[in-house]
Design an enzyme around this catalytic site. Structure first.
Site, PDB file in Angstrom:
ATOM      1  N   PRO A  34       0.808  -1.234   0.000  1.00 17.99           N
ATOM      2  CG  PRO A  34      -0.074  -1.082   2.145  1.00 17.99           C
ATOM      3  CD  PRO A  34       0.616  -2.030   1.213  1.00 17.99           C
ATOM      4  CE  LYS A  35       2.260   3.535   5.179  1.00 18.49           C
ATOM      5  NZ  LYS A  35       2.837   3.973   6.435  1.00 18.49           N
ATOM      6  CB  SER A  36       4.484   0.694  -3.818  1.00  9.93           C
ATOM      7  OG  SER A  36       4.848   0.962  -5.148  1.00  9.93           O
TER       8      SER A  36
END
Lengths: 238, 357
Positions: A34-36
């Site tokens: 989710p944090k890419s």
């Protein structure tokens, strides 16, 4: 990896792949990473090519359910809302997120984004409504920094000094009556009194000293800062 | 120094040395950023004050050669001013053959990257290189192409990520190379100004939530652009927001848990705004003791395993403290560039683009 993502965009175009299938692929990848940055940018480009944002808010809501402060999700949400003119449904959705977690500063930031950027503007009625909304949230959780910051921000945006809304001071003082120590409220009162000192009411310094003492005692990690603030007030008087 | 402190210090030294010798396998997926990992390790040993005694001259010159082998040089037969791909890559992951004198792109996706160029230059400066093999003209000309209409930067050609991080990198590179012709400063300033949120700290882009990391990038960029405090709407309010980020340690946004790395991002921002004296450094040190691990290095939060980024940022956070409060032997940090004051001195006196002829 950046270059693999660029390569994927190029072959998707060259092979004329079904971009809706690509969205399913991104759904899976986004839940895992989710944090890419890359995944979110990849999605943006696909949506631009499809020119169809109909599934985006529900996709973002799904991602926010995993982490309600995901910076990429909020940034993407701002892009979707402003690009596809989805302003009208945004406030109810933000309300829901604030009810779920009143301390979600990302949702408060999104509220500011909508109020300050929506095409219909922000009028006299709006600021009155906002102040009452904020004060209601402050009463629910007085030590929550987010609505206090939002309050300052929205007043500044509307060009209103806070003494134009006496209910703000009332709420700040109401905690004292209940023997509650609320540093954010004390900070507001300190600022209010400091303004009066600056306007020539030198006797207000005593009140500032009293508030400052309470802050030093109840917010000790910022003790040196509160002392500095008091010094600034005293310098006004001189 | 007490026995416990001496043990922590020697564990930290070992932690960074081990990572410079061999990276554990979970860093495999971050190989595109290997330059940054090397910077964390090398700058850490510098901040600990042991770079010269704990590493050999052979190791240090080997690192310099490796860094230069990541420099992407202009293609032959084309004007340097028309080049867009130059700068440093993070590692030879795309298949570049080792060549520390004239490495070229090995495929269309093999280009320089602003964060890697920034950390590559930082490593060279820390290691005492005089930057004489850095192709300044090529880097600066490539950088022009990376600046967007809104003033922000993408890190490499073809990228769609543009935000405060890469604007900071572009400013740090320009400062280190003492050449600002690759940056339209007015447009860059405009982007920073527009990214100041209603909380009077900075988001990664306009309208985004204020964040400790992007606030560091913004304030460091403003420092390097000599635009402090005039570019801030209200310095007192920015300082108040930053100080509110301290619970014991620092966190990056309201109601987020304290996290080791913000000891640097928020601490350095306060330092640049002349407000570090208001920080409760005792509480901060106590928090960092809880994230410092028995293996050496720091984790993100208490009980977490250490990683290079948080280990470096924890150490950097402590290196912002006054000489009297820092651990014995350690060096002071220059916040705007993320290198020691000692390395800054070398940049200004020993590197060719700064040295007076």
């Amino acid at each position: 990896m950046r270059s693999a993502r660029q390569y994927r965009q190029e072959i998707l175009a060259a092979l004329q792949k079904d971009l809706k299938e690509e969205l399913d692929f991104i759904d899976d990848m986004a839940s895992e990473h989710p944090k890419s940055y890359q995944i979110w940018h990849h999605r943006q480009i696909i949506i631009e090519r499809l020119n169809d944002p109909s599934k985006e808010i529900s996709f973002i809501d799904k991602m926010l359910a995993l982490d309600s402060k995901n910076y990429h999700a909020w940034s993407y949400r701002q892009w979707v809302v402003s690009t596809y003119n989805l302003w009208d449904d945004e406030i109810p959705d933000i309300d829901r997120l604030i009810v779920e977690d009143i301390r979600n500063n990302s949702a408060w930031n999104q509220r500011f984004f909508v109020m300050s950027r929506r095409p219909q503007g922000f009028g006299e009625d709006d600021i009155v409504k906002e102040v009452s909304y904020i004060l209601q949230k402050i009463r629910l959780a007085p030590n929550n920094e987010s609505p206090w910051n939002y309050l300052r921000g929205i007043l500044e945006f509307a060009g209103k000094p806070f003494d134009e809304f006496p209910q703000i001071e009332d709420v700040c003082r109401s905690f004292e009556a209940k023997a509650m120590i609320v540093p954010h409220a004390l900070n507001f009162l300190l600022e209010l009194n400091a303004q009066q000192v600056q306007a020539g009411q030198g006797e207000r310094v005593a009140e500032c000293e009293k508030i400052s003492k309470q802050l030093e005692e109840h917010d000790p990690v910022r003790k040196l800062y509160w002392r500095h603030r008091l010094e600034q007030v005293k310098a006004f008087r001189n | 120094m007490s026995d416990g402190k001496a043990r922590d210090r020697s564990n930290d030294i070992l932690y960074f040395k081990r990572h410079l010798e061999l990276l554990p396998d979970h860093y495999t997926s971050t190989d595109t950023n290997r330059m940054t990992l090397a910077y964390f390790g090398i700058s850490a040993l510098d901040l600990l004050g042991v770079l010269e005694e704990e590493t050999s001259g052979e190791e240090r010159s080997g690192w310099v050669e490796w860094v230069y082998a990541q420099q992407v040089h202009p293609n032959e037969g084309r004007e340097v001013a028309t080049q867009k791909q130059c700068g440093f890559r993070g590692a030879p992951y795309a298949g570049a053959v080792f060549d520390s004198t004239n490495s070229k792109v090995c495929n269309p996706y093999d280009t320089g990257h602003l964060a890697m160029t920034y950390t590559a230059l930082a490593i060279l400066i820390i290691l005492g290189d005089d930057l004489s093999r850095v192709n300044r003209e090529a880097i600066v000309s490539s950088m022009k192409d990376l600046q967007q209409a809104d003033g922000s930067f993408v890190p490499c050609p073809g990228s769609s990520e543009s935000d405060m991080r890469f604007l900071f990198c572009a400013c740090a590179i320009s400062y280190m190379l003492n050449d600002w012709s690759g940056v339209d400063r007015e447009r860059a300033l405009e982007f920073v100004r527009k990214s100041e949120s209603y909380e009077h700290a900075f988001g990664q882009q306009p309208d985004q939530e204020a964040h400790g990391g992007s606030t560091y990038c913004a304030i460091a960029a403003l420092t390097l652009l000599s635009a402090l405090p005039t570019a801030l709407q209200n310095q007192d309010k920015t300082v108040a927001w930053l100080l509110n980020r301290q619970r014991k340690g620092f966190h990056g946004r309201p109601d987020k848990p304290d996290d080791t790395c913000y000891a640097f991002w928020v601490g350095a921002s306060l330092k640049m705004l002349d407000a570090y004296q208001f920080v409760d450094t005792q509480a901060l040190r106590e928090f960092l003791e809880t994230t410092r691990t028995k293996y050496g290095g720091y984790g993100k939060v208490p009980e977490a395993y250490p990683d290079l980024l948080h280990s470096y940022m924890g150490l950097s956070g402590l290196a912002l403290q006054d000489d009297t409060k820092r651990e014995g032997g350690s060096r002071a940090l220059y916040g705007p560039l993320g290198i020691s004051e000692r390395a800054l001195g070398w940049l200004r006196e020993g590197t060719i683009y700064w040295r007076k002829v």
